[in-house]
Design a protein around this motif. Structure first.
Motif, short mmCIF file in Angstrom:
data_model
loop_
_atom_site.label_atom_id
_atom_site.label_comp_id
_atom_site.label_asym_id
_atom_site.label_seq_id
_atom_site.Cartn_x
_atom_site.Cartn_y
_atom_site.Cartn_z
N TYR A 136 0.83 -1.20 0.00
CA TYR A 136 0.00 0.00 0.00
C TYR A 136 0.86 1.25 0.00
O TYR A 136 2.06 1.22 0.29
CB TYR A 136 -0.92 0.02 1.23
N ARG A 137 0.21 2.34 -0.31
CA ARG A 137 0.82 3.68 -0.22
C ARG A 137 -0.25 4.66 0.20
O ARG A 137 -1.34 4.71 -0.40
CB ARG A 137 1.45 4.10 -1.54
N VAL A 138 0.04 5.46 1.23
CA VAL A 138 -0.86 6.49 1.72
C VAL A 138 -0.09 7.80 1.78
O VAL A 138 1.04 7.83 2.30
CB VAL A 138 -1.42 6.15 3.11
N SER A 139 -0.65 8.86 1.25
CA SER A 139 0.03 10.16 1.29
C SER A 139 -0.97 11.29 1.44
O SER A 139 -2.14 11.16 1.05
CB SER A 139 0.88 10.38 0.03
N ALA A 140 -0.50 12.38 2.00
CA ALA A 140 -1.29 13.61 2.12
C ALA A 140 -0.44 14.76 1.62
O ALA A 140 0.75 14.86 1.96
CB ALA A 140 -1.71 13.83 3.57
N SER A 141 -1.04 15.63 0.81
CA SER A 141 -0.31 16.75 0.20
C SER A 141 -1.00 18.07 0.51
O SER A 141 -2.24 18.14 0.56
CB SER A 141 -0.22 16.57 -1.32
N TRP A 142 -0.18 19.10 0.71
CA TRP A 142 -0.70 20.44 1.01
C TRP A 142 0.16 21.47 0.28
O TRP A 142 1.39 21.42 0.34
CB TRP A 142 -0.66 20.69 2.52
N ARG A 143 -0.52 22.36 -0.41
CA ARG A 143 0.14 23.44 -1.12
C ARG A 143 -0.14 24.74 -0.36
O ARG A 143 -1.16 25.40 -0.61
CB ARG A 143 -0.36 23.50 -2.56
N PRO A 144 0.73 25.14 0.58
CA PRO A 144 0.46 26.35 1.37
C PRO A 144 0.49 27.61 0.54
O PRO A 144 -0.19 28.60 0.86
CB PRO A 144 1.57 26.33 2.43
N THR A 145 1.31 27.64 -0.50
CA THR A 145 1.34 28.74 -1.46
C THR A 145 1.39 28.13 -2.85
O THR A 145 1.73 26.95 -3.01
CB THR A 145 2.56 29.65 -1.24
N PRO A 146 1.08 28.90 -3.89
CA PRO A 146 1.11 28.33 -5.25
C PRO A 146 2.46 27.76 -5.65
O PRO A 146 2.53 26.92 -6.55
CB PRO A 146 0.72 29.52 -6.13
N SER A 147 3.54 28.19 -5.00
CA SER A 147 4.87 27.76 -5.42
C SER A 147 5.49 26.71 -4.50
O SER A 147 6.62 26.30 -4.72
CB SER A 147 5.81 28.97 -5.48
#
Length: 768
Positions: free
Chosen positions: A499-510
């Motif tokens: 399995y693979r579990v991930s969470a992503s967050w883009r605090p700013t566009p860059s």
């Protein structure tokens, strides 16, 4: 203006510098956009957004992929003179190439390896050519494919078991070849001629032709390559100077048919023949660049692949079916006389044939909604037959007076192993907002392996008689020859999930951040000679049944970002890996029979980074590297005895490695675009094996040693005109001859790999 734009776009094709994918793409984009609009920052942003990879089985911006990926385009591969695996490791943080000789390749990523050889085991890094996992052959000869006219090379670091199956414990290298274009007649040619050392000529030629056969619907793309490289190693046993010369030929033809906007069919046929004339391993005690064997060691191969890929675009999802057939024939001939200090002739000639079939079907949703998904099925079957011919030679047989053998082969038998893997896999990505998303991937499959001995072989007591003659002076004895009966081995089978579990967050566009947990695994292994007792020392180890699957869990956090209007960019990842039930290869001391088994566990913890800075439109600075610690942390006394390991033993990867590159682009003569670069590559030392003799706890192995800690410098100067590019380069400018590979087994007299001598040359390219 048109001439100027073409020159700017093609200048990368002749540079010889290790620059990251991000840095090179940025430099090309800024130069082109500067000529169009004078806006460097705008060009950089557009190009970084356009870096697209398919590491998650869908096309995504590199910056949005929640895992560590290094991507190299064809222009970048040409720029560095990379025609095979050399150089790829230098471009990828935390990766080293264990290259015993040409066509003898194993990558190590994030320190996940017990040695660089992996005898009878899958590599911990899967190597794919399109959809074919060529690394599934284990330690057997793995061809070094041509990397000319590929669409992209992706090196995925960390376990990739969910989408890429077994053998991707520490990562996956994907070589994605270029598809035909029905709308463009185009071609290219690249010649690379250099001198290695003082007098060894290196020639590399590559060509591509894309032919539209029907407007918008049908096209043929043909690629061919040729390599002729004179050697630089002298074999004092055979008396051949520059013995490790290499000849390699091959190509591929791809036919693409797109009758509608929704459906396409692609047929690809590729073939490669690679023939090194001898190994590149040396014995430093014999002098610089010297080796010893009674005949040339051969690691040559011929690989022919056939692929049919069908695609259909439904409303909302694309269906892909990829069917691959692969025929592989190779030689694995090696002198084993080092086992007994060259006292008598002992060698292995092991030609083998391998037939592989791979089928994968994927349904991938279109992007743009809250939910992205991938659903697929996978089937892999490999049938391999190996002829093990253990030989003496006529000279030693005459000298020792040993008689009774049918020929110079004192043991000759064939084995067959069949491996099957099947799995269902899927991946879901939920976008909570445009800047927050989570991914869950799951693969459930089964792997089974069976090894058998085929009828018609024989064995003998030659080793015992040779020992008596060479060490005790009792010669002239007749050999006893006995048939080897056919035997069908037990089936080893493993079933379970990854399995693979991930969470992503883009605090700013860059800036994109992510956290991920992922698993990987390898196929079980059945020892061909399970249960065999040593004829030399009956008290030595009895060969075990085999090795179960090992498994790995990785915890990773990362950041990908751009600042200062794109003039500063970074990829950074921290990881913590737990590796359990480690598959290891060992050798029985008395007769050097190899076998696979499992031992406890190990960890690997570290950081990887890729940094790029562009203070102005002409200068680019890149820095990539890694620092990690990988050691055995769980081990029973029994496991230590059988493997030679010990708690706290380092795994076979450097603790520190990296590269730094300076690149300067400028206006040059006759309206050409010039480029100068200097690159420094550093690789730390690491052990070539576990420290002790298998079966003899506490006895330091005579083969235990470390590679050198070394630093290489490469430089280049190139000019690009409207259609031509020309450049000069120097690889290993200061002629560093450090040891970069240590073979873990005692039977080789020449066990060390060394950095290739300084090579200077000229590259000339043409595109139309």
């Amino acid at each position: 203006m048109g001439s100027r734009l073409i020159a700017s776009a093609s200048v990368a094709a002749l540079l010889a510098m290790p620059v990251s994918a991000m840095a090179q793409a940025t430099a090309d984009a800024i130069d082109t956009e500067r000529q169009r609009t004078g806006s460097a920052a705008s060009a950089e942003a557009q190009e970084l957004d356009a870096i697209v990879v398919t590491a998650t089985r869908r096309s995504e911006r590199l910056q949005d992929v929640p895992l560590s990926v290094t991507a190299l385009s064809q222009d970048q591969l040409d720029a560095k003179g990379v025609v095979g695996y050399e150089g790829l490791a230098h471009e990828t943080p935390g990766v080293v190439l264990n290259r015993a000789s040409a066509n003898f390749n194993n990558f190590t990523a994030r320190g996940i390896a017990t040695n660089g050889y992996n005898a009878n085991l899958q590599s911990t890094v899967a190597i794919y050519i399109d959809e074919l996992p060529i690394s599934a052959n284990g330690n057997s000869t793995i061809l070094d494919p041509s990397l000319y006219d590929v669409e992209r090379v992706e090196f995925l670091r960390g376990p990739q078991g969910t989408l890429f199956g077994s053998g991707s414990l520490a990562g996956a290298l994907r070589i994605l070849t270029h598809a035909p274009d029905p709308n463009v007649l185009e071609g290219s040619f690249l010649a690379d001629v250099g001198i290695t050392g003082s007098n060894s000529l290196r020639q590399r030629y590559n060509a591509m032709l894309n032919i539209p056969l029907a407007q918008d619907t049908l096209a043929l793309r043909v690629v061919a390559f040729s390599r002729d490289e004179e050697g630089y190693i002298d074999n004092v046993g055979t008396g051949i100077e520059n013995a490790n010369s290499l000849e390699s030929r091959g190509g591929r033809a791809t036919l693409l048919w797109e009758p509608t906007d929704r459906f396409s069919a692609q047929v690809r046929v590729s073939r490669e023949e690679s023939t090194p004339e001898d190994s590149s391993l040396v014995n430093p005690e014999l002098g610089e660049d010297k080796r010893l064997s009674d005949r040339p060691d051969m690691f040559s191969g011929e690989m022919t692949n056939y692929n049919l890929t069908l695609r259909y675009q439904f409303d909302g999802a694309e269906l892909t079916s990829s069917s691959t057939w692969s025929d592989y024939e190779a030689l694995f001939n090696v002198d084993l006389a080092g086992t007994y200090g060259q006292a008598f002739a002992f060698a292995l000639d092991a030609p083998f044939e391998s037939d592989t079939f791979v089928q994968e079907v994927r349904l991938v949703s279109d992007t743009g909604g809250k939910l992205d998904w991938v659903l697929g099925g996978f089937y892999f079957e490999r049938d391999r037959v190996v002829n093990f011919g253990y030989r003496s030679n006529e000279e030693y047989l005459a000298r020792s007076g040993i008689t009774g053998l049918p020929n110079e082969y004192f043991m000759d038998y064939r084995t067959r192993d069949v491996t099957k893997e099947q799995a269902l896999f899927g991946q879901l990505t939920w976008h909570f907002t445009d800047d927050v998303w989570a991914t869950l991937g799951l693969r459930y499959g089964s792997i089974e392996a069976q090894g058998s001995t085929l009828a018609g072989g024989y064995t003998s007591d030659y080793l015992t008689l040779a020992y008596y003659c060479s060490f005790l002076g009792i010669c002239g004895l007749p050999a006893t020859v006995a048939p080897v009966d056919a035997a069908e081995g037990l089936v080893a089978k493993e079933t379970g999930p990854s399995y693979r579990v991930s969470a992503s967050w883009r605090p700013t566009p860059s800036i994109t951040t992510y956290a991920a947990v992922a698993t990987g695994f390898r196929a079980p292994v059945v020892n061909a000679r399970a249960g065999a007792v040593s004829t030399i020392d009956p008290d030595d180890l009895v060969i075990p049944f085999g090795a179960d699957s090992d498994d790995l869990v990785s915890y990773e956090v990362g950041l990908k970002g751009r600042w200062w209007n794109g003039r500063l960019a970074a990829n950074i990842a921290l990881f913590n890996i737990d590796w359990n039930d480690i598959q290891v290869q060992a050798n029985r001391v008395s007769d050097s029979i190899q076998f696979a088994t499992n031992i406890g566990g190990a960890y690997s913890r570290g950081v990887e980074f890729e940094l790029m800075a562009m203070p102005n439109q002409n200068w680019t600075f890149t820095l990539n590297g890694s620092a990690n610690r990988a050691k055995v942390d769980s081990l029973t006394d029994e496991e230590a005895a059988v493997s030679g390991a010990v708690r706290g033993a380092r795994l076979a990867g450097p603790e520190v490695s990296g590269s730094f590159t300076v690149n300067y682009q400028f206006d040059w003569f006759r309206n050409s675009v010039g480029n100068a670069s200097l690159a420094v590559v550093h690789v730390g030392d690491f052990p070539g094996s576990f420290p002790y003799v298998p079966g003899q706890p506490g006895v330091v192995s005579p083969t235990f040693d470390y590679t050198d800690d070394y630093t290489l410098v490469n430089a280049s100067l190139a000019a690009a005109f409207e259609r031509f590019t020309v450049g000069v380069y120097a690889e290993n400018l200061f002629d560093d001859r450090s040891i970069n590979y240590v073979h873990p087994e005692a039977f080789l007299d020449s066990r060390y790999g060394v950095v290739r001598p300084r090579t200077v040359g000229v590259r000339v390219g043409y595109r139309f």
